[in-house]
Design a protein around this motif. Structure first.
Motif, short mmCIF file in Angstrom:
data_model
loop_
_atom_site.label_atom_id
_atom_site.label_comp_id
_atom_site.label_asym_id
_atom_site.label_seq_id
_atom_site.Cartn_x
_atom_site.Cartn_y
_atom_site.Cartn_z
N LYS A 1 0.83 -1.20 0.00
CA LYS A 1 0.00 0.00 0.00
C LYS A 1 0.87 1.26 0.00
CE LYS A 1 -4.05 2.08 2.20
NZ LYS A 1 -5.06 1.94 3.28
N THR A 2 1.97 1.23 0.73
CA THR A 2 2.86 2.39 0.78
C THR A 2 3.44 2.68 -0.61
OG1 THR A 2 3.43 1.93 3.09
CG2 THR A 2 4.95 3.32 1.83
N THR A 3 3.88 1.64 -1.30
CA THR A 3 4.44 1.81 -2.64
C THR A 3 3.37 2.30 -3.61
OG1 THR A 3 6.04 0.05 -2.21
CG2 THR A 3 5.68 0.67 -4.50
N LEU A 4 2.14 1.77 -3.49
CA LEU A 4 1.06 2.17 -4.39
C LEU A 4 0.69 3.64 -4.22
CD1 LEU A 4 -1.11 1.34 -6.44
CD2 LEU A 4 -2.58 0.72 -4.50
N VAL A 5 0.60 4.10 -2.99
CA VAL A 5 0.19 5.48 -2.73
C VAL A 5 1.29 6.47 -3.14
CG1 VAL A 5 -0.38 7.14 -0.91
CG2 VAL A 5 -1.43 4.87 -0.92
N ASN A 6 2.53 6.11 -2.89
CA ASN A 6 3.63 7.04 -3.18
C ASN A 6 4.22 6.88 -4.58
OD1 ASN A 6 4.07 8.31 -0.38
ND2 ASN A 6 4.15 6.13 0.09
N ASP A 7 3.74 5.88 -5.32
CA ASP A 7 4.23 5.61 -6.69
C ASP A 7 5.71 5.26 -6.73
OD1 ASP A 7 1.72 6.07 -7.86
OD2 ASP A 7 2.10 8.22 -7.99
N THR A 8 6.29 4.97 -5.61
CA THR A 8 7.70 4.58 -5.58
C THR A 8 7.98 3.86 -4.26
OG1 THR A 8 9.98 5.36 -5.70
CG2 THR A 8 8.40 6.78 -4.57
N ALA A 9 8.98 3.00 -4.28
CA ALA A 9 9.34 2.27 -3.08
C ALA A 9 10.17 3.15 -2.15
CB ALA A 9 10.12 1.01 -3.45
N LEU A 10 10.17 2.79 -0.87
CA LEU A 10 10.98 3.52 0.11
C LEU A 10 12.45 3.17 -0.05
CD1 LEU A 10 8.80 3.16 3.34
CD2 LEU A 10 8.75 4.98 1.63
N ILE A 11 13.29 4.08 0.40
CA ILE A 11 14.72 3.83 0.37
C ILE A 11 15.09 2.75 1.39
CG2 ILE A 11 16.99 4.86 0.77
CD1 ILE A 11 15.87 7.51 -0.20
N THR A 12 14.50 2.88 2.59
CA THR A 12 14.77 1.91 3.66
C THR A 12 13.44 1.47 4.26
OG1 THR A 12 16.86 3.02 4.17
CG2 THR A 12 15.98 1.48 5.82
N THR A 13 13.26 0.18 4.41
CA THR A 13 12.03 -0.35 4.99
C THR A 13 11.99 -0.03 6.49
OG1 THR A 13 11.99 -2.16 3.39
CG2 THR A 13 10.66 -2.42 5.39
N PRO A 14 10.90 0.55 6.99
CA PRO A 14 10.80 0.81 8.43
C PRO A 14 10.90 -0.48 9.24
CG PRO A 14 9.09 1.98 7.22
CD PRO A 14 9.73 1.03 6.25
N SER A 15 11.35 -0.35 10.46
CA SER A 15 11.51 -1.51 11.35
C SER A 15 10.88 -1.21 12.70
CB SER A 15 12.99 -1.87 11.51
OG SER A 15 13.70 -0.77 12.09
N PHE A 16 10.73 -2.27 13.50
CA PHE A 16 10.14 -2.16 14.85
C PHE A 16 11.13 -2.68 15.87
CE2 PHE A 16 6.79 -2.91 11.75
CZ PHE A 16 5.86 -1.92 12.03
N ASP A 17 10.97 -2.19 17.10
CA ASP A 17 11.78 -2.74 18.19
C ASP A 17 11.46 -4.22 18.39
OD1 ASP A 17 13.03 -0.38 18.60
OD2 ASP A 17 12.03 0.13 20.48
N ALA A 18 10.18 -4.58 18.21
CA ALA A 18 9.76 -5.97 18.33
C ALA A 18 8.60 -6.20 17.36
CB ALA A 18 9.33 -6.30 19.76
N GLN A 19 8.57 -7.37 16.74
CA GLN A 19 7.50 -7.67 15.79
C GLN A 19 6.21 -8.05 16.52
OE1 GLN A 19 8.81 -7.34 12.59
NE2 GLN A 19 6.70 -7.15 11.89
N GLU A 20 6.35 -8.65 17.70
CA GLU A 20 5.20 -9.04 18.52
C GLU A 20 5.41 -8.57 19.95
OE1 GLU A 20 4.80 -13.24 18.22
OE2 GLU A 20 4.03 -13.20 16.15
N VAL A 21 4.34 -8.05 20.55
CA VAL A 21 4.41 -7.55 21.93
C VAL A 21 3.17 -8.03 22.67
CG1 VAL A 21 4.55 -5.51 23.41
CG2 VAL A 21 5.68 -5.50 21.16
N LEU A 22 3.36 -8.45 23.94
CA LEU A 22 2.24 -8.86 24.79
C LEU A 22 1.74 -7.65 25.57
CD1 LEU A 22 3.47 -12.30 26.20
CD2 LEU A 22 1.95 -11.89 24.26
N THR A 23 0.43 -7.55 25.71
CA THR A 23 -0.15 -6.46 26.50
C THR A 23 0.15 -6.68 27.98
OG1 THR A 23 -2.27 -7.62 26.62
CG2 THR A 23 -1.98 -6.04 24.83
N ASN A 24 0.33 -5.57 28.71
CA ASN A 24 0.60 -5.66 30.15
C ASN A 24 -0.70 -5.75 30.94
OD1 ASN A 24 -0.43 -3.07 30.10
ND2 ASN A 24 1.56 -2.07 30.26
#
Length: 239
Positions: free
Chosen positions: A176-199
């Motif tokens: 969706k990001t590539t479609l809306v911006n008509d171009t790919a990002l230079i660097t793919t965003p990342s997360f501190d963790a892919q999965e997190v448990l709720t407290n």
């Protein structure tokens, strides 16, 4: 296939036809006006279940089908052997309403049977309160030539109860990001963790890392957050 079996259906098509009709009927009942033209309450209807009983003829057919012609060549004379074609029988199970028998050139064995069952209406989410996701994120902060976006996800049900120990997944929606911006990002965003448990308060926190060139260029970044089948979508861009 002859005229007798042309109206035959698979068991899947029969059951899907019943469910489509049931959904359409329930939709019309649910959308009835609660009051008539004189302001009197209308009787409202619901379909808690539907019993069905179908008498059908089950037929197991073997219909001859011919494959493409394959020529067999000889090293001595190419015309020594004639071309050959393979004939095979493709079996299939079909169902049709009972009607007078007709002659057919196909090999078949028929069994008259009754299909019975019940469709039962069930509450969404198995009757428990609906699960909700609320997402909040702060303005990106530039640190060490990289943008960090703190994000907080609150997971609760429709009754307002916080859900602890639930797994929350974070994903970047690249398509969706590539479609809306008509171009790919230079660097793919990342997360501190892919999965997190709720407290204990039903909160899951994470941080998104974004390349400063992508963010400063005004591109819109889309992210998907889900807990099981419950999805929440957010977008981040520079105003």
């Amino acid at each position: 296939m002859d005229n007798q079996s042309s109206g035959a259906l698979t068991l899947k098509e029969i059951l899907l036809g019943i469910t489509d009709s049931l959904n359409e009927a329930q939709h019309k009942l649910r959308n009835m006006e609660p009051y008539d033209e004189y302001g009197r309450p209308n009787t409202m209807y619901q379909i808690p279940y539907l019993d069905f009983n179908l008498q059908v003829t089950s037929e197991f057919e073997s219909t001859p089908q011919e494959t493409s012609t394959t020529a067999v060549s000889s090293p001595v004379n190419d015309d020594a052997l004639p071309s050959k074609s393979a004939v095979y029988y493709k079996p299939k199970m079909m169902f049709r309403p009972i009607k007078p028998q007709q002659k057919t050139s196909q090999t078949s064995s028929e069994v008259v049977s009754t299909i019975s069952g019940r469709f039962v209406a069930t509450m969404p989410n198995e009757g428990v309160p609906q699960i909700l996701l609320r997402c909040n994120y702060q303005e990106p902060v530039l640190q060490n030539n990289i943008y960090s976006v703190p994000i907080e996800v609150v997971m609760e049900n429709a009754a307002g109860e916080k859900l602890s120990g639930m797994r929350v997944e974070f994903n970047f929606n690249e398509d969706k990001t590539t479609l809306v911006n008509d171009t790919a990002l230079i660097t793919t965003p990342s997360f501190d963790a892919q999965e997190v448990l709720t407290n204990g308060l039903g909160i899951a926190t994470n941080t998104i890392t974004i390349d400063p060139t992508d963010y400063n260029s005004g591109k819109v970044l889309f992210f998907d957050i889900n807990a099981g089948t419950i999805f929440k979508k957010i977008s981040i861009s520079k105003l």
